[in-house]
Design a protein around this motif. Structure first.
Motif, PDB file in Angstrom:
ATOM      1  N   ARG A   1      -3.007   0.935   3.903  1.00  0.00           N
ATOM      2  CA  ARG A   1      -2.260  -0.323   3.845  1.00  0.00           C
ATOM      3  C   ARG A   1      -0.775  -0.058   3.683  1.00  0.00           C
ATOM      4  O   ARG A   1       0.049  -0.718   4.315  1.00  0.00           O
ATOM      5  CB  ARG A   1      -2.766  -1.202   2.708  1.00  0.00           C
ATOM      6  N   LEU A   2      -0.415   0.906   2.829  1.00  0.00           N
ATOM      7  CA  LEU A   2       0.995   1.258   2.657  1.00  0.00           C
ATOM      8  C   LEU A   2       1.580   1.812   3.945  1.00  0.00           C
ATOM      9  O   LEU A   2       2.724   1.510   4.302  1.00  0.00           O
ATOM     10  CB  LEU A   2       1.160   2.281   1.524  1.00  0.00           C
ATOM     11  N   LEU A   3       0.805   2.617   4.661  1.00  0.00           N
ATOM     12  CA  LEU A   3       1.275   3.163   5.935  1.00  0.00           C
ATOM     13  C   LEU A   3       1.512   2.050   6.943  1.00  0.00           C
ATOM     14  O   LEU A   3       2.497   2.068   7.692  1.00  0.00           O
ATOM     15  CB  LEU A   3       0.258   4.168   6.481  1.00  0.00           C
ATOM     16  N   CYS A   4       0.647   1.055   6.950  1.00  0.00           N
ATOM     17  CA  CYS A   4       0.738  -0.043   7.925  1.00  0.00           C
ATOM     18  C   CYS A   4       1.833  -1.051   7.606  1.00  0.00           C
ATOM     19  O   CYS A   4       2.051  -1.978   8.389  1.00  0.00           O
ATOM     20  CB  CYS A   4      -0.602  -0.739   8.048  1.00  0.00           C
ATOM     21  N   THR A   5       2.535  -0.891   6.491  1.00  0.00           N
ATOM     22  CA  THR A   5       3.663  -1.780   6.214  1.00  0.00           C
ATOM     23  C   THR A   5       4.835  -1.479   7.136  1.00  0.00           C
ATOM     24  O   THR A   5       5.707  -2.313   7.308  1.00  0.00           O
ATOM     25  CB  THR A   5       4.131  -1.677   4.749  1.00  0.00           C
TER      26      THR A   5
END
Length: 107
Positions: free
Chosen positions: A85-89
């Motif tokens: 999820r952090l990567l997809c920000t």
């Protein structure tokens, strides 16, 4: 992922003023070191994706498998859902993953 680690990774990724040197004491704890390691890992994946690596995303129990294929190499990264999820920000990552992100049925 612990709340402190998630917040530290978010700040490292989004706030250019949140540096390792300035916040040495906060990031020298075991949790801070883990946040730095996760940040470097995500930054490396983001760099590979922005360089044009083809990606496939697969969900496996509690982890996400991200396979990057370049011209001469292949790289497999295992991420927790929170790390993914952090990567997809990043808009760069979302654009690079595109259809792979939709097919994996992830955020």
């Amino acid at each position: 992922m612990a709340d402190f680690i998630a917040r530290a990774v978010e700040r490292l990724r989004q706030d250019p003023g949140f540096s390792r040197n300035r916040y040495f004491h906060a990031l020298s704890s075991p949790e801070g070191k883990r946040a730095l390691r996760i940040h470097r890992h995500l930054r490396s994946l983001e760099r590979d994706l922005s360089a044009g690596a083809a990606a496939t995303v697969a969900r496996d129990a509690e982890r996400v498998r991200l396979v990057l294929r370049g011209k001469r190499s292949s790289r497999t990264a295992w991420l927790t859902r929170a790390e993914f999820r952090l990567l997809c920000t990043s808009p760069i990552v979302r654009a690079a993953l595109g259809d792979a992100l939709l097919e994996a049925d992830l955020p």
